[in-house]
Design a protein around this motif. Structure first.
Motif, short mmCIF file in Angstrom:
data_model
loop_
_atom_site.label_atom_id
_atom_site.label_comp_id
_atom_site.label_asym_id
_atom_site.label_seq_id
_atom_site.Cartn_x
_atom_site.Cartn_y
_atom_site.Cartn_z
N ASP A 154 0.86 -1.18 0.00
CA ASP A 154 0.00 0.00 0.00
C ASP A 154 0.90 1.23 0.00
OD1 ASP A 154 -1.89 1.95 0.28
OD2 ASP A 154 -2.48 1.41 2.33
N GLU A 156 0.23 4.29 -0.09
CA GLU A 156 -0.22 5.41 0.75
C GLU A 156 0.21 5.25 2.21
OE1 GLU A 156 -4.40 5.86 0.31
OE2 GLU A 156 -4.30 6.39 -1.84
N SER A 157 0.53 4.02 2.59
CA SER A 157 0.92 3.78 3.98
C SER A 157 2.43 3.83 4.18
CB SER A 157 0.41 2.41 4.45
OG SER A 157 1.11 1.37 3.78
N TYR A 158 3.18 4.02 3.10
CA TYR A 158 4.64 4.00 3.23
C TYR A 158 5.11 5.21 4.05
CZ TYR A 158 5.69 0.26 -0.11
OH TYR A 158 5.82 -0.96 -0.72
#
Length: 357
Positions: A154, A156-158
């Motif tokens: 994901d 966006e979660s990095y």
């Protein structure tokens, strides 16, 4: 007389039998850096390195021979037919290759996984590529669909500047064993497609497939060849530049750096804008690493890849004159090198070729 004799004795020179240099005292003789000793040590190191290399070559030959002997007739026959242009045989060859590699992986300690991987890598690439050149993207996408990685991520979660640790790599079991073949052929066909028909002609699914390997699946070949993802920069349906910027922020700068290197070959103006954006975002932890690709290009080196890329066809711009930088792009990238402080570590009158790791 005794004192004079002692002074004379101390003044007697001492000569090194190896290099011939003389010294006033035995201590200086004993402590001097004898070039003969250094040369002897260097010879010993070279001999040791040569011995290790010879052992590795011998072990590799033995593994390769064992892999050829253990390969089933069904596999080798399908592989030969695929190389000769039988497109239906490609599916059988890949299935058999996957089966052999899976069996060797399950019996890793006593098996010969890397022997099978190495010996049949090139022939499998040739067989699949022969079919893809004739049938095009629909054929390749069908094959990719059959061997799509199970690994998920994901973007966006990095997190920003998360250290690259072992747990951040993917599990080998999440990737089919023939991924090295598919990533190589996919990367090459991405390059060919962009050169022939433009970036919009590259299927977005192909870029998504390459991106799946950015976390390193344990097999270096697909990880390296997936960096050809950079050839998709400017794609209308897949945000290549924004994705690379995210990966830099997540500390995947090794993968991102080579992806940028590929992007420079694809569109140096778009790649320069990406480099500027990445540094303006303030997420670059190692400027030399991210910009080392500029040095590679300046020195006329191809991007890192597995051994089965057709460089002369895919990268014809490398000639005696070297890479043809647009003057404006060169100036913009030089400004990045200066603004990030890397120029202070380079010699006076530096060029991109001076940027090395």
């Amino acid at each position: 007389m005794i004192v004079v004799g002692r002074v004379a004795e101390r003044a007697m020179p001492h000569t090194c039998e190896d290099c011939g240099e003389t010294f006033e005292t035995l201590t200086r003789l004993r402590l001097h850096d004898c070039p003969e000793d250094e040369e002897a040590a260097e010879r010993e190191r070279r001999e040791w390195d040569e011995e290790i290399d010879a052992r590795i070559r011998r072990m590799t030959r033995e593994e390769d021979t064992a892999a050829r002997r253990r390969a089933s007739d069904e596999f080798t026959d399908a592989l030969e037919r695929a190389q000769e242009g039988d497109h239906g045989a490609v599916h059988r060859a890949l299935a058999q290759y996957e089966r052999h590699l899976s069996e060797e992986w399950e019996n890793y300690d006593e098996g010969n996984y890397w022997g099978f991987h190495r010996v049949f890598f090139g022939p499998a690439v040739e067989g699949l590529e022969t079919a893809v050149l004739a049938e095009g993207w629909p054929y390749l996408l069908d094959v990719l669909g059959a061997y799509w990685p199970e690994a998920t991520f994901d973007l966006e979660s990095y997190p920003e500047h998360e250290p690259f640790r072992g747990e951040e790599t993917d599990e080998s079991e999440d990737f089919p064993h023939v991924s090295h073949v598919l990533a190589t052929v996919t990367g090459e066909h991405v390059v060919r497609t962009r050169r022939a028909d433009g970036v919009a002609a590259i299927p977005a699914e192909a870029l998504e497939y390459l991106l799946a390997f950015h976390r390193h699946p344990g097999d270096e070949s697909p990880w390296i060849d997936s960096m050809s993802y950079g050839w998709g920069i400017g794609h209308p349906d897949h945000p290549v530049a924004a994705t690379i910027e995210t990966l830099v922020g997540a500390d995947y700068e090794i993968w991102a750096s080579t992806a940028i290197e590929h992007a420079v070959h694809a569109d140096q103006h778009a790649a320069a804008a990406l480099v500027e954006d990445v540094f303006e975002a303030g997420t670059v932890s190692d400027p030399a690493l991210l910009l080392s690709s500029l040095g590679s290009i300046e020195r006329g080196r191809y991007p890192d890849s597995s051994e089965h890329w057709d460089w002369e066809t895919l990268y014809p711009e490398f000639d005696d004159g070297g890479f043809s930088w647009d003057p404006g792009v060169r100036d913009r990238l030089r400004a990045v090198v200066e603004d990030c402080g890397l120029a202070g570590q380079l010699p006076d009158g530096w060029t991109f070729a001076d940027i090395v790791l």
